[in-house]
Design a protein around this motif. Structure first.
Motif, PDB file in Angstrom:
ATOM      1  N   ARG A 266       0.784  -1.396   0.136  1.00  0.00           N
ATOM      2  CA  ARG A 266       0.046  -0.053   0.086  1.00  0.00           C
ATOM      3  C   ARG A 266       0.840   1.237  -0.005  1.00  0.00           C
ATOM      4  N   ARG A 267       2.116   1.149   0.249  1.00  0.00           N
ATOM      5  CA  ARG A 267       3.254   2.313   0.351  1.00  0.00           C
ATOM      6  C   ARG A 267       3.457   2.525  -1.209  1.00  0.00           C
ATOM      7  N   ALA A 268       3.108   1.786  -2.096  1.00  0.00           N
ATOM      8  CA  ALA A 268       3.592   1.998  -3.585  1.00  0.00           C
ATOM      9  C   ALA A 268       2.758   3.414  -3.972  1.00  0.00           C
ATOM     10  N   THR A 269       3.660   4.149  -5.039  1.00  0.00           N
ATOM     11  CA  THR A 269       3.038   5.308  -5.361  1.00  0.00           C
ATOM     12  C   THR A 269       1.835   4.984  -6.347  1.00  0.00           C
ATOM     13  N   ARG A 270       0.694   5.849  -5.743  1.00  0.00           N
ATOM     14  CA  ARG A 270      -0.593   5.885  -6.140  1.00  0.00           C
ATOM     15  C   ARG A 270      -0.744   7.121  -7.349  1.00  0.00           C
ATOM     16  N   HIS A 271      -1.281   6.872  -8.373  1.00  0.00           N
ATOM     17  CA  HIS A 271      -1.685   8.057  -9.213  1.00  0.00           C
ATOM     18  C   HIS A 271      -3.203   8.404  -9.171  1.00  0.00           C
ATOM     19  N   PRO A 272      -3.420   9.394  -9.131  1.00  0.00           N
ATOM     20  CA  PRO A 272      -4.907   9.845  -9.110  1.00  0.00           C
ATOM     21  C   PRO A 272      -5.553   9.685 -10.625  1.00  0.00           C
ATOM     22  N   VAL A 273      -6.656   9.132 -10.638  1.00  0.00           N
ATOM     23  CA  VAL A 273      -7.305   9.005 -11.969  1.00  0.00           C
ATOM     24  C   VAL A 273      -8.850   9.141 -11.921  1.00  0.00           C
ATOM     25  N   ASP A 274      -9.567   9.193 -12.770  1.00  0.00           N
ATOM     26  CA  ASP A 274     -10.858   9.142 -12.800  1.00  0.00           C
ATOM     27  C   ASP A 274     -11.258   8.264 -13.835  1.00  0.00           C
ATOM     28  N   HIS A 275     -11.330   7.103 -13.833  1.00  0.00           N
ATOM     29  CA  HIS A 275     -11.590   6.143 -14.706  1.00  0.00           C
ATOM     30  C   HIS A 275     -12.519   5.098 -14.484  1.00  0.00           C
ATOM     31  N   LYS A 276     -13.581   4.623 -15.711  1.00  0.00           N
ATOM     32  CA  LYS A 276     -14.767   3.975 -15.268  1.00  0.00           C
ATOM     33  C   LYS A 276     -14.233   2.789 -16.091  1.00  0.00           C
TER      34      LYS A 276
END
Length: 113
Positions: free
Chosen positions: A13-23
């Protein structure tokens, strides 16, 4: 007999997350098509927002840009959010291409070296 996903990768869970808005529409063995709204993504997994009729350990198959079909296992859920771990880690080159597609705003994209 154990139920749910038998995952080998420990806490990522510490991996870098990238915000997206994808369905996307996921395929579930019992429910059929499941609509997912991806809020953030990493090479290891994703987080969705919105109510889901899934329980921890259940699997869905989704199709992501540049990556194609990939299976994801629900690791946690809290309220209307849920975290999924991919069956495999997405290769860096494919991940960066996918982020370019999913994040049209260049300010949200990671810095390239």
């Amino acid at each position: 007999m154990a139920s749910g996903a038998q995952l080998t990768v420990t806490d990522l869970r510490r991996a870098t997350r990238h915000p997206v808005d994808h369905k996307v529409i996921g395929e579930h063995r019992r429910l059929g098509d499941v609509h997912l709204h991806i809020a953030n993504i990493s090479a290891h997994g994703l987080m969705t927002e919105g109510e889901l009729a899934l329980e921890r350990g259940e699997r869905v198959v989704i199709r992501l840009p540049e990556v194609g079909r990939i299976e994801a296992h629900m690791i946690w859920s809290a309220g209307d959010r849920a975290g999924f771990q991919f069956e495999r880690i997405i290769r860096l080159e494919d991940f960066m291409k996918m982020i370019d597609t999913l994040q049209p705003n260049p300010r949200l994209r990671p810095t390239r070296r």
